[in-house]
Scaffold this active site. Structure first.
Site, short mmCIF file in Angstrom:
data_model
loop_
_atom_site.label_atom_id
_atom_site.label_comp_id
_atom_site.label_asym_id
_atom_site.label_seq_id
_atom_site.Cartn_x
_atom_site.Cartn_y
_atom_site.Cartn_z
CB SER A 1 -0.95 0.01 1.20
OG SER A 1 -2.06 -0.83 0.97
CE LYS B 1 -4.68 1.72 -0.92
NZ LYS B 1 -4.18 0.46 -0.39
CB SER C 1 -4.79 1.77 3.67
OG SER C 1 -3.89 1.29 2.70
CE LYS D 1 -1.90 4.14 2.55
NZ LYS D 1 -1.90 2.95 3.41
#
Length: 372
Positions: free
Chosen positions: A39, A42, A104, A206
């Protein structure tokens, strides 16, 4: 590269610690090796969204449709991280961004991709194009979510540079990364970034985890006006991820002191010019050039100017023509562009003929040395 040479050792297979103000790399481990982002991809998804807003193609009030594909592939029934957006609903971009950044959400990421580029594959190509425009040459994206794909790879150094760009270019939108929680569809979820709760000045960015990647984190924190960005990936547990991110940040704030090597406007060096009214052009950086060096360290610092040359005329003042590379031991601590400090026009016919003769002679020497 031996971690001992950097006076720090990290468990993370991939790691970078970057000082935002100077661009100096304080720590690196396999920083340029390709790795699976999960992730963390992202962050590039969000970059595209921020750029679309900045260019006026989207606003925070723009409504994003949640397709059946986004709902099935990224919604609650998928078993992955999700913002629980309802199928066929329309959601404001402001909420979509919170769904991506705070929760997320894969459903939010896919819906954004479809709204911007028609489908996720086209959006992933756009992600790759946008990071290429920032000078990030290795990272490749194949989807907006970070779900496993054998061709989707990034490097720790490029994730750090991408994050730094977002922080500096979109400071108001970046604030979403520091948001502690988000409630959507009556479901309250906390930000997955463990650094935000550690009282170390963290305000982003993140986390990521899939089986092929291990546990990863891109984080940023500010102390006493200094911002550091940390990237770790490939760790075995979420606890390891949190501990390594925190330790690297705390070590960076504690162990380094700033050192100015060039003031704003200083001439950093020169580059050769072919066929010009003068044979060399002065180079300078944009703003002062600073380094962060280990406190009390006697490590050797090496600096060199790199360019493809000799430069050809005309050379325009302000044009980016070279880079300044600074290393500390085995660590590449600084890599910044250098710009022509003056304009160099074409020289006289006689001077150009002389330059041509010298270039031919130099070519013969290079060819002879190549054969030896």
């Amino acid at each position: 590269m031996p971690a001992q040479a950097q006076s720090f050792q990290s468990q993370a297979p991939f790691a970078v610690l970057l000082d935002s103000a100077s661009g100096a790399v304080l720590y690196e481990k396999a920083a340029d090796d390709l790795m699976v982002p999960a992730s963390l991809a992202k962050i590039a998804t969000v970059l595209v969204a921020f750029e679309e807003i900045a260019q006026g193609r989207l606003t925070l009030d723009s409504e994003i449709g949640i397709s059946e594909n986004a709902w099935r592939k990224g919604g609650g029934i998928s078993g992955g991280s999700t913002m629980f957006a309802q199928i066929h609903s329309r959601v404001k971009l402001s909420d979509i961004l919170q769904g991506i950044i705070v929760q997320s959400g894969n459903d939010a990421s896919i819906a954004l991709a479809e709204a911007v580029a028609g489908d996720e594959a086209n959006f992933a190509r756009l992600m790759t194009e946008r990071v290429r425009a920032l000078g990030l040459t290795k990272s490749v994206f194949r989807n907006a979510t970070g779900m496993g794909d054998p061709e989707q790879k990034v490097t720790a150094r490029e994730l750090a540079r991408l994050s730094d760009h977002i922080i500096k270019t979109y400071p108001e939108l970046y604030k979403i990364f520091g948001q502690r929680e988000f409630t959507w569809n009556k479901i309250r979820q906390q930000n997955r970034n463990p650094l935000l709760a550690m009282d170390i000045g963290a305000d982003g960015l993140k986390t990521g985890n899939i089986d092929d990647a291990g546990f990863g984190l891109v984080g940023s924190a500010v102390q006493n006006g200094q911002r550091l960005i940390v990237v770790v990936n490939g760790l075995k547990t979420a606890r390891d991820r949190a501990n390594e991110g925190r330790k690297l940040l705390e070590w960076g704030f504690r162990a380094f002191e700033p050192r100015r090597i060039f003031a704003e406007g200083d001439i950093v060096g020169e580059a050769s010019v072919y066929g010009g009214e003068k044979g060399r052009v002065a180079l300078k950086a944009k703003g002062p050039v600073n380094l962060l060096l280990p406190r009390g360290s006697s490590e050797r610092i090496n600096a060199r100017i790199v360019y493809r040359g000799p430069l050809t005329v005309p050379v325009q003042e302000g044009a980016e023509v070279a880079r300044l590379l600074v290393t500390r031991g085995d660590v590449k601590t600084l890599d910044i562009p250098l710009y022509a400090a003056e304009t160099v026009q074409a020289g006289t016919l006689q001077s150009r003929a002389f330059d041509a003769l010298m270039e031919v002679a130099t070519g013969w020497v290079r060819k002879a040395l190549g054969r030896s």
